[in-house]
Design a protein around this motif. Structure first.
Motif, PDB file in Angstrom:
ATOM      1  N   HIS A  95      19.583 -35.847  16.383  1.00  0.00           N
ATOM      2  CA  HIS A  95      21.113 -35.215  15.829  1.00  0.00           C
ATOM      3  C   HIS A  95      19.977 -34.125  16.433  1.00  0.00           C
ATOM      4  N   GLU A  97      21.456 -32.054  14.782  1.00  0.00           N
ATOM      5  CA  GLU A  97      21.635 -30.676  13.114  1.00  0.00           C
ATOM      6  C   GLU A  97      19.714 -31.889  12.575  1.00  0.00           C
ATOM      7  N   ALA A 101      21.041 -31.514   8.664  1.00  0.00           N
ATOM      8  CA  ALA A 101      21.957 -32.776   8.581  1.00  0.00           C
ATOM      9  C   ALA A 101      21.760 -34.257   7.739  1.00  0.00           C
ATOM     10  N   CYS A 104      21.929 -32.823   4.068  1.00  0.00           N
ATOM     11  CA  CYS A 104      22.715 -32.712   3.135  1.00  0.00           C
ATOM     12  C   CYS A 104      23.268 -33.634   2.812  1.00  0.00           C
ATOM     13  N   LEU A 326      22.454 -40.857  11.344  1.00  0.00           N
ATOM     14  CA  LEU A 326      22.443 -39.643  11.198  1.00  0.00           C
ATOM     15  C   LEU A 326      22.779 -39.567  12.782  1.00  0.00           C
ATOM     16  N   GLY A 330      25.596 -38.031  12.301  1.00  0.00           N
ATOM     17  CA  GLY A 330      25.432 -36.789  11.474  1.00  0.00           C
ATOM     18  C   GLY A 330      25.619 -36.576  10.593  1.00  0.00           C
ATOM     19  N   THR A 331      25.709 -35.773   9.390  1.00  0.00           N
ATOM     20  CA  THR A 331      25.577 -35.318   7.571  1.00  0.00           C
ATOM     21  C   THR A 331      26.631 -36.340   7.369  1.00  0.00           C
ATOM     22  N   GLU A 332      28.150 -36.870   8.199  1.00  0.00           N
ATOM     23  CA  GLU A 332      28.410 -37.293   7.528  1.00  0.00           C
ATOM     24  C   GLU A 332      27.691 -39.104   7.795  1.00  0.00           C
TER      25      GLU A 332
END
Length: 391
Positions: A95, A97, A101, A104, A326, A330-332
């Motif tokens: 990913h 980030e 990420a 986070c 990830l 991503g973060t979610e």
């Protein structure tokens, strides 16, 4: 195996295994193999899961679990559940980030994030995210550079240092060799100097550029004197990761470490090494309460976390599942994986008759293979598709 739609939302995925399948559909094959693969014939990679499957829990009855709580402490700090992220390098591979990420997600979940020496963002950038951050150290041939990394971790506000003890060099990972695996130009070991940190971008046929890079950078001479020197040089809590022999765990405790991490590097180092969970109880006995014991390698569910706790661990490290999340969202996506682990652990604790994490350590366990025709295996082999098991 269940099909993964071209587009999906993390909330539609109901287990870490769902995220694994989703990530496999999204990632380029060489990256997927780099993350998922093990060393040699991948015997130890498979053994980690087989060993978990053979641990059986004896639940307790007539216990009030109406207030089942996951909160505990790791290294003296409060955490939302007995889980930290494992150190995994080059997360920007899955990913853009990367570690930012993932950190986070760990912050939102209330667990520590471990930033690695081979992170694709600097430890300062990752620590600035605000999660409780542990720094993982590979001892480099340049000892001064190694101890400078520890100083940087202290200055950045990291909460612990984790020395990896089982990688004098990277093991032969056949998937990477077949793929001629090399890092893309935009993925570097950001914590290292430009020349050292970007040396894994070109591979010849039958070669892993990352393995070549680590062989040149890592110190195969790492020994107990280095651990003792590291203990003297840092005021931070110190973990040593990659311990399997109880005698090594006992000696690490004598050196003043705050935790040992029972780990076979996720099946990525010595192929044929024992499954981590198979020696967990012996390691706990050997350290005799002088330090915490964490378990790494093979954790894929909340039930796995419960099994580790029942065998004496203070907590676990989770690696690949976080990367699957990830890669997927991503973060979610990473946070969703951690949410699922928490949900599964709460369910497992309560159903085992435990109202809090500490109670799990008094559970009895048995070991042994399940019947070959168990419906759970058939269910998993069909990718979790309902109605495929004949009863």
């Amino acid at each position: 195996m269940t099909a993964v739609p071209a587009t999906f939302a993390p909330e539609d995925l109901l287990s870490p295994a769902d995220f694994e399948r989703a990530a496999a559909a999204l990632l380029p094959a060489p990256v997927r193999d780099f993350v998922a693969g093990g060393s040699g014939t991948e015997l130890t990679l498979a053994a980690n899961r087989a060993a978990f499957d053979q641990v059986r829990i004896v639940p307790r009855a007539l216990r009030d679990v109406s207030g089942c709580a996951l909160a505990t402490t790791l290294l003296g700090r409060p955490v939302s559940m007995p889980v930290a992220t494992a150190p995994v390098g080059y997360q920007k591979l899955v990913h853009p980030e990367g570690e930012l990420a993932a950190a986070c997600a760990a912050k939102e979940a209330g667990i520590p994030f471990t930033v690695g020496t081979l992170s694709s963002y600097t430890l300062e950038e990752v620590a600035a995210v605000g999660a409780t951050t542990w720094f993982q150290l590979y001892m480099l041939r340049d000892r001064d550079q190694s101890f400078d990394l520890v100083r940087r971790a202290e200055d950045a506000g990291c909460a612990a240092v984790m020395l990896t003890a089982d990688v004098p060099w990277m093991a032969r990972r056949r998937r990477d060799l077949r793929n001629g695996f090399a890092l893309p130009d935009d993925v570097v070991a950001a914590n290292l100097s430009a020349g050292t940190g970007s040396a894994a971008h070109r591979a010849a046929s039958g070669e892993s550029a990352v393995a070549r890079h680590t062989a040149a950078a890592f110190a195969p001479s790492l020994n107990w004197a280095d651990l003792e020197e590291l203990r003297r040089r840092t005021r931070l809590p110190l973990l040593v990761k990659g311990v399997l022999d109880p005698a090594d765990a006992a000696r690490a405790a004598e050196c003043g470490v705050d935790a040992v991490v029972v780990s076979n590097h996720g099946g990525r180092q010595l192929d044929g090494a024992v499954a981590s969970i198979d020696v967990l109880a012996e390691v706990c006995t050997a350290v005799a309460g002088r330090c915490e014991v964490l378990l790494d390698s093979g954790i894929r569910s909340g039930v796995d976390v419960l099994k580790a706790l029942a065998l004496g661990a203070s907590g676990v490290l989770v690696g690949r599942p976080l990367l699957w999340g990830l890669a997927t969202g991503g973060t979610e996506g990473a946070h969703r994986v951690l949410e699922l682990l928490a949900t599964e652990l709460r369910d497992a604790l309560g159903l085992a008759g435990c109202s809090e994490v500490g109670a799990a350590r008094s559970l009895r366990t048995f070991r042994g293979p399940w019947p070959a025709d168990r419906t759970g295996a058939a269910y998993r082999e069909n990718g979790g598709v309902e109605g495929t098991v004949q009863r």
